[in-house]
Every structure is written in C-alpha cells, then in structure tokens.
Motif scaffolding. Sequence first.
Motif, short mmCIF file in Angstrom:
data_model
loop_
_atom_site.label_atom_id
_atom_site.label_comp_id
_atom_site.label_asym_id
_atom_site.label_seq_id
_atom_site.Cartn_x
_atom_site.Cartn_y
_atom_site.Cartn_z
N LYS A 31 0.83 -1.22 0.00
CA LYS A 31 0.00 0.00 0.00
C LYS A 31 0.85 1.26 0.00
CE LYS A 31 -4.12 -1.96 0.40
NZ LYS A 31 -4.23 -3.07 -0.50
N TYR A 32 1.89 1.31 0.83
CA TYR A 32 2.67 2.55 0.85
C TYR A 32 3.50 2.71 -0.43
CZ TYR A 32 7.48 1.21 2.44
OH TYR A 32 8.76 0.75 2.56
N LYS A 33 3.91 1.61 -1.04
CA LYS A 33 4.59 1.71 -2.34
C LYS A 33 3.62 2.17 -3.42
CE LYS A 33 8.45 -1.35 -1.44
NZ LYS A 33 9.19 -2.54 -1.81
N ALA A 34 2.37 1.75 -3.32
CA ALA A 34 1.35 2.20 -4.28
C ALA A 34 1.10 3.70 -4.15
CB ALA A 34 0.06 1.41 -4.09
N ILE A 35 1.10 4.20 -2.92
CA ILE A 35 0.93 5.65 -2.71
C ILE A 35 2.09 6.40 -3.37
CG2 ILE A 35 0.87 7.51 -0.99
CD1 ILE A 35 -0.47 5.44 0.93
N THR A 36 3.30 5.90 -3.17
CA THR A 36 4.47 6.54 -3.78
C THR A 36 4.36 6.52 -5.31
OG1 THR A 36 5.82 5.80 -1.92
CG2 THR A 36 7.00 6.53 -3.87
N ALA A 37 3.95 5.41 -5.88
CA ALA A 37 3.80 5.31 -7.33
C ALA A 37 2.70 6.27 -7.81
CB ALA A 37 3.46 3.88 -7.73
N TYR A 38 1.61 6.37 -7.07
CA TYR A 38 0.55 7.31 -7.44
C TYR A 38 1.08 8.75 -7.43
CZ TYR A 38 -3.18 10.61 -7.02
OH TYR A 38 -3.96 11.73 -7.19
N LEU A 39 1.78 9.12 -6.38
CA LEU A 39 2.32 10.48 -6.30
C LEU A 39 3.25 10.76 -7.48
CD1 LEU A 39 3.05 10.75 -2.47
CD2 LEU A 39 1.18 11.82 -3.74
N GLU A 40 4.05 9.79 -7.85
CA GLU A 40 4.94 9.95 -9.00
C GLU A 40 4.13 10.17 -10.28
OE1 GLU A 40 7.96 7.13 -11.42
OE2 GLU A 40 8.38 7.31 -9.26
N SER A 41 3.07 9.39 -10.45
CA SER A 41 2.23 9.55 -11.65
C SER A 41 1.51 10.90 -11.65
CB SER A 41 1.20 8.41 -11.75
OG SER A 41 0.17 8.57 -10.79
N TYR A 42 1.32 11.46 -10.47
CA TYR A 42 0.70 12.78 -10.30
C TYR A 42 1.72 13.90 -10.54
CZ TYR A 42 -2.56 16.19 -8.28
OH TYR A 42 -3.42 17.26 -8.08
N GLY A 43 2.98 13.55 -10.66
CA GLY A 43 4.02 14.53 -10.92
C GLY A 43 4.79 14.98 -9.69
N ILE A 44 4.64 14.25 -8.59
CA ILE A 44 5.34 14.60 -7.35
C ILE A 44 6.48 13.62 -7.14
CG2 ILE A 44 5.15 14.77 -4.84
CD1 ILE A 44 2.19 15.52 -5.26
N GLU A 45 7.69 14.15 -7.08
CA GLU A 45 8.84 13.30 -6.76
C GLU A 45 8.93 13.19 -5.25
OE1 GLU A 45 12.61 13.71 -9.01
OE2 GLU A 45 11.58 15.43 -9.92
N ALA A 46 8.68 12.00 -4.77
CA ALA A 46 8.68 11.78 -3.32
C ALA A 46 9.15 10.38 -3.00
CB ALA A 46 7.27 12.01 -2.76
N GLU A 47 9.60 10.23 -1.79
CA GLU A 47 9.98 8.93 -1.27
C GLU A 47 9.20 8.72 0.02
OE1 GLU A 47 13.95 6.62 0.37
OE2 GLU A 47 14.06 8.75 -0.11
N MET A 48 8.56 7.57 0.15
CA MET A 48 7.89 7.24 1.41
C MET A 48 8.68 6.17 2.11
SD MET A 48 3.76 7.41 0.94
CE MET A 48 3.46 6.67 2.51
N TYR A 49 8.78 6.34 3.42
CA TYR A 49 9.47 5.32 4.21
C TYR A 49 8.87 5.28 5.61
CZ TYR A 49 12.26 9.51 5.35
OH TYR A 49 12.67 10.77 5.71
N PRO A 50 8.93 4.09 6.21
CA PRO A 50 8.32 3.94 7.53
C PRO A 50 9.10 4.66 8.62
CG PRO A 50 9.38 1.90 6.87
CD PRO A 50 9.49 2.84 5.71
N GLN A 51 8.37 5.05 9.63
CA GLN A 51 8.98 5.59 10.85
C GLN A 51 8.25 4.94 12.02
OE1 GLN A 51 8.46 9.72 11.76
NE2 GLN A 51 6.30 9.71 11.36
N GLY A 52 8.73 5.16 13.19
CA GLY A 52 8.06 4.65 14.39
C GLY A 52 8.10 3.13 14.47
N SER A 53 7.04 2.56 15.01
CA SER A 53 7.01 1.12 15.29
C SER A 53 7.16 0.27 14.03
CB SER A 53 5.72 0.75 16.03
OG SER A 53 4.59 1.01 15.22
N PHE A 54 6.63 0.72 12.91
CA PHE A 54 6.76 -0.07 11.67
C PHE A 54 8.22 -0.11 11.23
CE2 PHE A 54 5.68 -0.92 7.09
CZ PHE A 54 5.04 -2.13 7.30
N ALA A 55 8.93 0.99 11.37
CA ALA A 55 10.34 1.04 11.00
C ALA A 55 11.20 0.20 11.95
CB ALA A 55 10.84 2.48 10.99
N PHE A 56 10.81 0.16 13.21
CA PHE A 56 11.60 -0.56 14.21
C PHE A 56 11.21 -2.03 14.36
CE2 PHE A 56 12.34 3.80 15.71
CZ PHE A 56 13.72 3.78 15.80
#
Length: 183
Positions: A31-56
């Motif tokens: 899901k979070y990779k799909a959000i990143t791909a959507y933002l890219e298709s919308y013309g936004i260069e962005a990187e999403m990455y986990p923080q907090g408990s998901f990252a740890f």
Amino acid sequence: MPNVLERQQDILSIISELDISPTMYSNAVEKYKAITAYLESYGIEAEMYPQGSFAFGTVVRPTSKSTDANYDLDFICQIKGDRSSHTPSELRKILLDALKASGIYEGKLEIWDECFTIEYADVGKIGFTIDIVPATDESEEKKQSLLAKSSYPNLINTAVAIPKHNGNHNYTWITNNPRGFRQ
C-alpha cells in the motif's frame, strides 16, 4: 511445573501473536509503495518510508475487541527539494491536493494537523491505517548548525523538515530525523 524452555516458547508464542502478521506487513508495504507510485504519476517526486514502530519492527497488534482495532502505521513522505523550496503550508497542500485528486485515496482520507491518514479495509476484524507525515529535505544551513552540535555527525544528512501546526492553519518547520533515529 514447566521447564525454562517451555516458558521461553510460551513467551515467544505470545510475542508473535502481538506482532503484525507477515500478510498484513506485506499488505502495508504494498500500500505505501502504491501511494508513492501514485504520487509519482501525479508529478510529485517523493519517497515514502516507515517511521516509528513499523520502521523498528515493534508494531503491536490491536485488540479485536476495540472499536478502533487498526494497526496505526506511520510513514514519512519526503517530497523532493528542501525547506527553502516550499513553505510548510505549501508542502502540505501539494501532498493533500494529490491525495484528494485520487479516486483511490480521496474516500479513505482523513486530514489531521500533523499528518494525513488513509484508512484501509479490515482484514478479518483488524485493519490498518497509514499516517503520512509530509516532509522535505532539511536545508544545508540547518544541517550545518546541527552538525556543530551533534554527537552523531554521520546521521545529520538524513534530517528532514516537517510542517508543525501552530494553530489557525498556521505551520512552521521543525527538524526531525526518523532515519537517523532508526540508525
């Protein structure tokens, strides 16, 4: 009386039931990779990455008896540029406009002062939400200032600027470093 090995196995079994399941973990990553791909298709260069408990790797399973039985997964959405490229309010608006324009995310979107939440359907009795915190690279000037004070200068390069709500839809920048903290 159970021996030490049996107790350890029981404890590990209980702990594994508290953690996010491998299926739910894979679903969240997808899901979070799909959000990143959507933002890219919308013309936004962005990187999403986990923080907090998901990252740890310390996500705790919510109780299914709760009316709000969702995993709450936190992500940084780091938009290309740095804090001099946008005001904090502009950065939020860029991300919010993109999410609102999506047929997929618009109906699942909740807007908060500090983040945007996308709520996904339950799998069984437990679902998950993705909290997206907008961010951009911290300015070189701020990084240099941090470098002079830091006990961990090798981590300064990953510092980000995040919009901080100060009331009445007023935002300022705060510096954060979830990647440095994770390291």
